[in-house]
Motif scaffolding. Sequence first.
Motif, mmCIF file in Angstrom:
data_model
loop_
_atom_site.group_PDB
_atom_site.id
_atom_site.type_symbol
_atom_site.label_atom_id
_atom_site.label_comp_id
_atom_site.label_asym_id
_atom_site.label_seq_id
_atom_site.Cartn_x
_atom_site.Cartn_y
_atom_site.Cartn_z
ATOM 1 N N LYS A 1 10.171 -6.186 8.821
ATOM 2 C CA LYS A 1 11.063 -5.055 8.694
ATOM 3 C C LYS A 1 12.561 -5.441 9.035
ATOM 4 O O LYS A 1 13.533 -4.706 8.208
ATOM 5 N N SER B 1 -2.962 -1.443 2.764
ATOM 6 C CA SER B 1 -2.421 -0.352 1.831
ATOM 7 C C SER B 1 -2.976 -0.405 0.382
ATOM 8 O O SER B 1 -3.424 -1.511 -0.278
ATOM 9 N N ASN C 1 -1.748 0.751 -1.887
ATOM 10 C CA ASN C 1 -0.319 0.562 -3.005
ATOM 11 C C ASN C 1 -0.243 -0.918 -3.097
ATOM 12 O O ASN C 1 0.332 -1.691 -2.082
ATOM 13 N N HIS C 2 -0.601 -1.584 -4.082
ATOM 14 C CA HIS C 2 -0.902 -2.904 -4.416
ATOM 15 C C HIS C 2 0.698 -3.659 -4.142
ATOM 16 O O HIS C 2 0.809 -4.540 -3.868
ATOM 17 N N GLU C 3 1.572 -2.793 -4.889
ATOM 18 C CA GLU C 3 2.935 -3.243 -4.758
ATOM 19 C C GLU C 3 3.504 -3.495 -3.301
ATOM 20 O O GLU C 3 4.133 -4.436 -3.051
ATOM 21 N N ARG C 4 3.117 -2.492 -2.651
ATOM 22 C CA ARG C 4 3.728 -2.528 -1.323
ATOM 23 C C ARG C 4 2.943 -3.707 -0.411
ATOM 24 O O ARG C 4 3.793 -4.499 0.163
ATOM 25 N N ARG D 1 4.912 -6.654 -1.661
ATOM 26 C CA ARG D 1 6.229 -7.074 -1.060
ATOM 27 C C ARG D 1 5.982 -7.317 0.207
ATOM 28 O O ARG D 1 6.863 -8.247 0.684
ATOM 29 N N TYR D 2 5.342 -6.853 1.023
ATOM 30 C CA TYR D 2 5.148 -7.249 2.374
ATOM 31 C C TYR D 2 4.667 -8.899 2.498
ATOM 32 O O TYR D 2 5.236 -9.645 3.375
ATOM 33 N N ILE E 1 -2.596 -6.017 6.484
ATOM 34 C CA ILE E 1 -1.730 -5.356 5.254
ATOM 35 C C ILE E 1 -3.012 -4.774 4.279
ATOM 36 O O ILE E 1 -3.454 -5.587 3.541
#
Length: 475
Positions: A348, A380, A382-385, A388-389, A378
């Motif tokens: 972050k 989520s 949200n696969h895009e999130r 990204r992580y 990780i």
Amino acid sequence: MVDLRAHLEDIPVFKIVSEAARECKVDVYCVGGYVRDLILKRPSKDIDFVCVGSGIELAKVVAGKLPGKNQVNYFKNFGTAMINSGDYELEFVGARKESYRKNSRKPVVEDGTLEDDQNRRDFTINALALSLNEDNFGELVDPFGGVKDLRRKLIRTPLDPDITFSDDPLRMMRAIRFASQLNFDIEPDTFESIMQNAGRIEIVSKERIVDELNKIILSPKPSYGFKLLFQAGLLNHFFPEMVDLHGVEKRKGQSHKDNFYHTLEVLDNVAEVSDDLWLRWAAILHDIAKPPTKRFNPKVGWTFHGHEDKGARMVPGIFRRLKLPLNEKMKMVQKLVKLHLRPIALVKDTVTDSAVRRVLFEAGEHIDELMMLCKADITSKNHERVKRYLKNFEKVEKKMKEVEEKDHLRNFQLSITGEDIMKTFDIKPSKVIGEIKDEIREAVLEGTVSNNYEDTYPLMIEIGNRLGLKQKQKS
């Protein structure tokens, strides 16, 4: 299906056991897990033999026929004997029948027939027997439809499940362990009986329970086993902290994730990349303190501040209660629980050498396991999130590699020792030595000095002088 007779003829030990049984004038059978795994085409090195007679006497004769010197380890009270022969571990026992008292899982044992022995087995898939007798060598004895259950991928008890589980409650754990290892279903009546008898697990020692639990944890998809333990009501009897993770609370339209199912996702993610039992335990315990640290703040929603520190403090107590080892394995789990948010914080923030140095220093030799745990964390939807992580994690790992190559923090040893400080200032062991070392260590981690004697020695002198210490005069 595997040609069972051909398999027995291919492996010399079966012919040797058959010959020995003929000499001893007893019938003998290969039973249980080896037969099950043979049909499932799974490798197995443990072979159990049941004979209608003395298993110990048969083992002694077999040992004399096997190549090389073979020691027979026998346990007279149990009527069992073991031989380690090459790749195989052979166990011999006389056929027996069992009866149980209500408050003990130790049976009253009597000599019995093959049928008696198969009746006492836990599940139909473990009640299979292969004859090694001359008149029907290689014949499968399957009185309860175990082969059919293997084909149906089903765990089922041979007799009334209530009797099976009440007699020996550890079998409830074993049912779930086999389901988890083999990816089998538990037959509905059998599972219903586990739910009805869950309380009986209280008479089983923690060591036996955790032995089965660890096998579930090491299965290909351990979440399956944990869901069964939870649904059956078993988990609450020996691991209530994990049950406390279950559930979602909602206030003012805001809810948190179900930390029980999140934990299982993390565990499965770790299982995909590592077989390390203790890393898997770290996954199980990484959020264990979320229930006691859960707070609702109307401005920010649900928080779990400090759950990593409290979780690390809970680890020794959980390990002690479950009779898990209180050694370096426990310390590794404790360290990973404590640090599991740190690499995510690096993702972050702007990644500085100083921040990376601190994580490398604190994780030490377990930095690779820490990174595996953090990536697994990780989860989520949200696969895009997630993508990204994980991409950001790659940057962190690259930075870690650069810093590690430069500063060698994986097995960090300060270049200045306590001995150096005592000699330089002619002082005895005292609190001030720790203070000087801490300040030097901070400077190294901040990057203001390099961890070599030429840089840290002058800093030691400076700190010592500031603390009122005088340098020892050279003679």
